[in-house]
Enzyme design. Structure first.
Site, PDB file in Angstrom:
ATOM      1  N   CYS A   1      10.899  66.811   3.805  1.00 47.39           N
ATOM      2  CA  CYS A   1      11.553  65.778   2.985  1.00 47.39           C
ATOM      3  C   CYS A   1      12.696  66.372   2.170  1.00 47.39           C
ATOM      4  CB  CYS A   1      10.577  65.153   1.983  1.00 47.39           C
ATOM      5  SG  CYS A   1       8.950  64.799   2.595  1.00 47.39           S
ATOM      6  N   ASP A   2      12.467  67.506   1.557  1.00 46.82           N
ATOM      7  CA  ASP A   2      13.375  67.985   0.513  1.00 46.82           C
ATOM      8  C   ASP A   2      14.145  69.256   0.867  1.00 46.82           C
ATOM      9  OD1 ASP A   2      12.586  65.879  -1.112  1.00 46.82           O
ATOM     10  OD2 ASP A   2      10.872  66.967  -1.884  1.00 46.82           O
TER      11      ASP A   2
ATOM     12  N   CYS B   1       6.879  68.976   0.138  1.00 50.10           N
ATOM     13  CA  CYS B   1       7.259  68.548   1.491  1.00 50.10           C
ATOM     14  C   CYS B   1       8.613  69.133   1.877  1.00 50.10           C
ATOM     15  CB  CYS B   1       7.281  67.022   1.562  1.00 50.10           C
ATOM     16  SG  CYS B   1       7.763  66.412   3.182  1.00 50.10           S
TER      17      CYS B   1
END
Ligand code: NDP
Length: 317
Positions: free
Chosen positions: A142-143, A139
């Site tokens: 997300c990261d 992701c």
């Protein structure tokens, strides 16, 4: 199966990601006495990420497991009955709907909220597990932030891979897009964006066979033109390795009863969590091929609980 031994509930929630827990918070506050089964991965996909910095309300970020624990506590506080167990079969032919848990116990419920999520596909190489949370992610939203000014690779040639590569190109110093075929599958507009982004290097006809690094990912072992006479080993130095080779929605046990798209995402009436079966709602990633964010999942879980409450009051249950 002897129906008299089935447990009867008003509102059953299947899955314990942001959608499931949010549905449980709303359903319990509406006195629906919801029962929630956590599924294979209690807490869902966020429990596999480290820091969550884009969930509103946490200005300093929060770890995925902590966020999910907080959501769970909030649902429990209002009386949600949260249980371990995996839904293994469903019969949605008529209400009350029957959901089998762990292959044995059957729950009959007037309203069902399906929030079973989706699972990111991985290549299946052992190093993906070895470096999980240490440079391997599925992701970028997300990261990606953790790779500012670093070098990352994205695997895949579809719209998701292109989108993630473009997103990461705004953060990272350089992005490799590792594509197994000699062309991209993504839409033309996404392809053009990728080709027009100077810090994205597309490696066509490359397959990843391993990752290396001391205490985190420091590089990837690739094979160019695998299986061809001019096959070649190539190593690239990277700090992060992002999988974008598709997701599999966890909808298999409902497919007999509910409409899904060709990938398996449950189809809902646009803008609502309503499925084609009255009283059965789908929330979160299992019904969302586009956004797949914790906050959008939570929002749809809220909608599903509100819909369940209305449905139950309409049918007088
Ligand atoms: P796709 O199935 O479209 O693409 C998956 C990609 O991963 C393909 O390039 C595929 O390669 C590659 N791949 C699969 N398995 C492997 C493997 N083992 N090793 C290496 N590469 C692999 O998935 P997406 O998630 O990209 O998209 C899903 C759907 O969502 C699509 O319909 C897409 O259009 C849509 N979408 C739309 C967006 C938008 O419009 N903004 C954004 C994101 C998704 P190969 O081509 O060789 O099979």
């Amino acid at each position: 199966m002897d129906n008299s031994t089935n447990e009867k509930v008003r509102c059953l929630i299947i899955g314990s990601g942001p959608a499931g827990y949010t549905a449980a918070i709303y359903a319990s506050r509406a006195n629906l006495n919801p029962v929630l089964y956590e599924g294979i991965q209690p807490g869902g996909q966020l429990t596999t990420t480290t820091e969550v910095e884009n969930f509103p309300g946490y200005p300093n970020g929060i770890t995925g497991p902590e966020l999910m624990e907080d959501l769970k506590k909030q649902a429990v506080r209002f009386g949600a009955d949260i249980r371990m167990g995996i839904a293994t079969a469903s019969d949605l032919s008529s209400a009350p709907y029957k959901i089998t848990i762990d292959g044995e116990k059957v729950i009959e419920s007037e309203a069902v909220i399906i929030s079973t999520g989706a699972t990111a596909k991985y290549l299946g190489i052992p190093d993906e597990q070895k470096y999980a949370g240490m440079g391997v992610s599925a992701c970028a939203t997300c990261d990606g932030f953790f790779y500012r000014k670093k070098i990352v690779a994205v695997v895949g040639g579809g719209d998701t891979a292109c989108e993630e590569a473009i997103y990461l190109s705004g953060l990272a110093k350089q992005v490799y897009l590792i594509v197994r075929k000699p062309y991209l599958r993504a839409s033309k507009v996404m392809q053009e964006r990728v080709f027009n982004t100077p810090n994205i290097i597309v490696l066509f006809e490359h397959n990843t066979i391993g990752l290396f690094g001391e205490s985190g990912v420091e590089g990837a072992h690739l094979i160019k033109k695998m299986g061809q006479p001019d096959e070649e080993k190539v190593d690239i130095a990277i700090d992060g390795f992002f999988l974008a080779i598709g997701h599999k929605p966890n909808s298999d046990i409902f497919k007999e009863w509910l409409e899904t798209d060709e990938i398996g995402y449950i189809k809902t009436i646009p803008g609502t969590p309503r499925t084609t079966v009255p009283g059965v709602f789908a929330a979160g990633d299992v019904a969302d091929p586009i956004y797949r964010q914790a906050i959008t999942a939570a929002g749809s879980g809220c909608k599903a609980a509100i819909e369940a409450e209305r449905y139950l009051s309409e049918i007088g249950k």
